[in-house]
Design a protein around this motif. Sequence first.
Motif, short mmCIF file in Angstrom:
data_model
loop_
_atom_site.label_atom_id
_atom_site.label_comp_id
_atom_site.label_asym_id
_atom_site.label_seq_id
_atom_site.Cartn_x
_atom_site.Cartn_y
_atom_site.Cartn_z
N ARG A 46 18.01 7.23 -31.29
CA ARG A 46 17.43 7.80 -32.86
C ARG A 46 15.51 7.51 -32.38
NH1 ARG A 46 20.29 4.48 -37.33
NH2 ARG A 46 22.56 6.06 -37.14
N GLN A 47 14.80 9.03 -33.19
CA GLN A 47 13.77 8.69 -33.48
C GLN A 47 13.10 8.87 -34.47
OE1 GLN A 47 12.14 11.40 -30.14
NE2 GLN A 47 12.32 9.99 -28.72
N ALA A 48 12.17 7.95 -34.81
CA ALA A 48 11.16 7.98 -35.50
C ALA A 48 9.69 8.50 -35.52
CB ALA A 48 11.24 6.77 -36.45
N LEU A 49 8.92 9.44 -35.99
CA LEU A 49 7.53 10.07 -35.70
C LEU A 49 6.57 7.84 -36.26
CD1 LEU A 49 5.26 11.24 -35.39
CD2 LEU A 49 5.61 12.27 -37.67
N ARG A 50 5.96 7.94 -35.03
CA ARG A 50 5.42 6.88 -35.20
C ARG A 50 4.14 6.39 -35.15
NH1 ARG A 50 7.44 4.33 -29.62
NH2 ARG A 50 5.81 6.46 -29.17
N ILE A 51 3.20 6.62 -36.56
CA ILE A 51 2.30 7.03 -37.08
C ILE A 51 1.00 5.51 -36.47
CG2 ILE A 51 -0.11 7.68 -38.18
CD1 ILE A 51 2.52 9.44 -39.21
N GLY A 52 0.49 5.21 -35.91
CA GLY A 52 -0.76 4.51 -35.47
C GLY A 52 -1.85 4.33 -36.12
N LEU A 53 -2.68 3.17 -37.59
CA LEU A 53 -3.49 3.07 -38.65
C LEU A 53 -3.87 2.53 -37.59
CD1 LEU A 53 -4.69 4.95 -40.60
CD2 LEU A 53 -3.10 2.89 -42.10
N SER A 54 -5.80 2.76 -37.71
CA SER A 54 -6.49 1.79 -37.58
C SER A 54 -7.80 1.53 -38.80
CB SER A 54 -7.19 1.76 -35.44
OG SER A 54 -8.15 0.32 -35.87
N SER A 129 5.96 -6.32 -32.37
CA SER A 129 6.09 -5.34 -32.87
C SER A 129 6.32 -4.09 -32.46
CB SER A 129 4.40 -5.09 -33.13
OG SER A 129 3.72 -6.35 -33.79
N ARG A 130 6.17 -3.86 -31.34
CA ARG A 130 6.87 -3.08 -30.03
C ARG A 130 8.63 -2.98 -30.64
NH1 ARG A 130 9.97 -3.16 -25.88
NH2 ARG A 130 8.44 -4.90 -24.61
N GLU A 131 9.29 -4.23 -30.63
CA GLU A 131 10.68 -4.18 -30.87
C GLU A 131 11.08 -3.57 -31.61
OE1 GLU A 131 11.49 -7.00 -26.66
OE2 GLU A 131 11.42 -7.69 -28.96
N ALA A 132 10.11 -4.03 -33.38
CA ALA A 132 10.17 -4.22 -34.35
C ALA A 132 9.92 -2.60 -34.78
CB ALA A 132 8.83 -5.30 -35.52
N VAL A 133 9.75 -1.85 -34.39
CA VAL A 133 9.29 -0.40 -34.45
C VAL A 133 10.96 0.52 -33.56
CG1 VAL A 133 8.02 1.40 -33.42
CG2 VAL A 133 7.00 -0.19 -33.98
N ALA A 134 11.38 -0.35 -32.97
CA ALA A 134 12.90 0.40 -32.26
C ALA A 134 13.53 -0.37 -33.36
CB ALA A 134 12.27 0.25 -31.04
N LEU A 135 13.79 -1.30 -34.00
CA LEU A 135 15.13 -1.37 -34.45
C LEU A 135 14.28 -0.47 -36.29
CD1 LEU A 135 14.34 -5.19 -35.11
CD2 LEU A 135 16.56 -3.91 -33.85
N CYS A 136 13.28 -0.19 -36.67
CA CYS A 136 12.74 0.51 -37.75
C CYS A 136 13.56 2.34 -37.14
CB CYS A 136 11.57 0.41 -38.23
SG CYS A 136 11.60 -0.73 -39.13
N GLU A 137 13.45 2.51 -36.21
CA GLU A 137 14.14 3.84 -35.61
C GLU A 137 15.45 3.40 -35.66
OE1 GLU A 137 11.77 3.97 -31.74
OE2 GLU A 137 11.05 6.32 -33.04
N PHE A 141 14.73 5.10 -40.42
CA PHE A 141 13.62 5.34 -40.59
C PHE A 141 12.86 6.41 -40.06
CE2 PHE A 141 13.70 1.32 -42.26
CZ PHE A 141 13.41 1.65 -43.71
N ASP A 142 12.22 7.39 -40.90
CA ASP A 142 11.65 8.75 -40.83
C ASP A 142 10.25 8.28 -39.98
OD1 ASP A 142 13.96 10.65 -41.35
OD2 ASP A 142 13.24 10.32 -43.51
N VAL A 143 9.66 7.86 -40.82
CA VAL A 143 8.50 7.56 -39.96
C VAL A 143 8.31 6.07 -40.25
CG1 VAL A 143 6.27 7.85 -41.03
CG2 VAL A 143 7.01 9.96 -41.15
N VAL A 144 7.48 5.21 -39.32
CA VAL A 144 7.24 4.43 -39.15
C VAL A 144 5.38 4.16 -38.77
CG1 VAL A 144 7.27 2.27 -37.37
CG2 VAL A 144 9.36 4.27 -37.85
N SER A 162 3.15 3.99 -30.11
CA SER A 162 2.59 5.34 -31.53
C SER A 162 2.40 6.87 -30.47
CB SER A 162 1.69 5.33 -32.56
OG SER A 162 1.41 3.68 -32.86
N ASP A 163 2.98 7.74 -31.90
CA ASP A 163 3.15 9.54 -31.35
C ASP A 163 1.74 9.44 -31.67
OD1 ASP A 163 6.04 9.21 -30.40
OD2 ASP A 163 6.93 8.90 -32.31
N LEU A 164 1.39 9.51 -32.90
CA LEU A 164 0.85 9.38 -33.13
C LEU A 164 -1.30 8.78 -33.65
CD1 LEU A 164 0.33 12.33 -36.12
CD2 LEU A 164 0.00 13.16 -33.60
N PHE A 165 -1.51 8.50 -33.25
CA PHE A 165 -3.12 7.26 -33.78
C PHE A 165 -3.72 8.18 -34.58
CE2 PHE A 165 -5.90 4.11 -33.64
CZ PHE A 165 -5.42 3.28 -33.70
N LEU A 166 -4.04 7.38 -35.97
CA LEU A 166 -4.74 7.78 -37.03
C LEU A 166 -5.96 6.79 -37.35
CD1 LEU A 166 -2.67 8.80 -39.97
CD2 LEU A 166 -3.18 9.94 -38.22
#
Lengths: 323, 323
Positions: A46-54, A129-137, A141-144, A162-166
């Motif tokens: 499964r893949q979510a859209l992973r958005i990084g935010l700084s 954190s990267r592993e937590a993202v994988a668990l959420c996927e 979840f649709d967006v992480v 992340s797939d996108l970085f904001l």
Amino acid sequence: MTELGDRVLAGERRALARAITLVESQRSDHRQQATALLEHVASKGRQALRIGLSGTPGVGKSTFIESFGMMLTAQGLRVAVLAVDPSSTRSGGSILGDKTRMDRLSRDPNAFIRPSPSQTHLGGVARRSREAVALCEGAGFDVVLVETVGVGQSETVVAEMSDLFLLLLAPAGGDELQGVKRGIMEMADVILVNKADGDLKPAAMRTCSDYAGALRLLRKRPQDPKGFPKAMMVSAIEENGLTEAWAEMQALVDWRKETGHWDARRAAQAEYWFHEDVRQGVLAQLQKGEVRQQMVRLGTLVADGVVTPSAAAREMLEQHLHR
Amino acid sequence: MTELGDRVLAGERRALARAITLVESQRSDHRQQATALLEHVASKGRQALRIGLSGTPGVGKSTFIESFGMMLTAQGLRVAVLAVDPSSTRSGGSILGDKTRMDRLSRDPNAFIRPSPSQTHLGGVARRSREAVALCEGAGFDVVLVETVGVGQSETVVAEMSDLFLLLLAPAGGDELQGVKRGIMEMADVILVNKADGDLKPAAMRTCSDYAGALRLLRKRPQDPKGFPKAMMVSAIEENGLTEAWAEMQALVDWRKETGHWDARRAAQAEYWFHEDVRQGVLAQLQKGEVRQQMVRLGTLVADGVVTPSAAAREMLEQHLHR
């Protein structure tokens, strides 16, 4: 771990929380279980859209996450929010405090908010954190959203998961322009100037235009279609510009999926984390017991100019590592 | 190595060239001799002003180095020019070609030009270049210019062996702005917009002003006095603006020396290189024989999504490194 893994895959929130606690643990038996759990959860692909935010404290990050997250859940999307914060003392602007301030989002059944594990070095936070993202996927979840406060190299780490970085910014007043840490613009796909409301709107427009100009000065990246990276204005508090920003993100994602950049980035990131995990494991040898003491002792002599870096390194490698 | 070291310390050019060849060698007996030589040469504690210089091909880097170098030697200063170029195929814009093009400077008895060792990975080039810089300092050069073409992380490496970092740019025409690799502005102490002459002068002024604006958007660094980092215009070909640029560099150096930032940076860099040498030595284990083959094999499985990064890393560390 199959049972916990199945419950994560079924989207059970408490199972997800427990699974994240497991990957955060430093105990070696837990680590072994965590690896097995991740393997099981990843099997669904499964893949979510992973958005990084700084964004630095004060730019309205928690308000943005709440408004943006609520907009997404209103569209029927499931949203997870994680944080990468390698600082040991958690400030008031941290996501732990945000959980209370992100009042609506934290009560939303389609949202899941998880604070960063605290008091540990960046390498460790990064992997967990990267592993937590994988668990959420895996949990569907649709967006992480992965948030970072921008301490040291934490943006790089977030960009690599992340797939996108904001990059979220506040309007700057006149000459007194805010300081964006150098190198962060490197990673931004979309710069969002927040607080484009009321008295701050003219300043937000000016800041947005300044950063749009600065982005044009940077080298074009192959993973960007025409017009990206871009700077936009939003008002998290008035909930303005959020759907426009989301539309731009989706357009970027669609383009990257069509052109193969999405898959290529995912593959490269997976390989990156594999290498990084191995490197961290190998370098961890230098942090242990006697070896560590010797590194500190020689490091001081090198800084004082008593020994050259080359000679000191040679001594270390000969004494401790050529076994 | 004492004899060769003494000849380097006496400023003999042929001895310096031989010494650099020695630190560039990968043979382990040479490495041992190089370490002893560096120790001997460092014992005098001589310091040059080490200037890092980055600029993409076409900005007039060789012309700048020649004009700037000639200006310095005309003031009685001794100038060494080195290059950090991790690319295996050397282009026409490289310093190897430059040696012929830097015709006047290469014949100047107060100048020493040395091309980068070619065909090797950045880590190796980095260490050897840093050691070549140390040899030039020992040989009594007043200024050591370290040039890089800006491939990958080479600027970071050059910045770590420099007291000052210059970014050389060409004037950009209208909307079609040149691409500065993101993250490089991070390191610049002075941005020089070259070719501020003839028809290009208006474009140079605009480019200079754009970058001055972009620099103001970045966070202030403790090692900068008011007004730094700054953007200036030069014409290497007409030899304009060079003395002004040199005066600014000297002012910056004086300020950093007075405030202790110079010494602190030197000490931090020495310690950085010690740690880096040890890390490189440790990580080199992953590049050898069977371990390397296993890394490649598992890396492919990870990229293909067959194994998770965590599981693959665990396998590597268990099989090869917990001895």
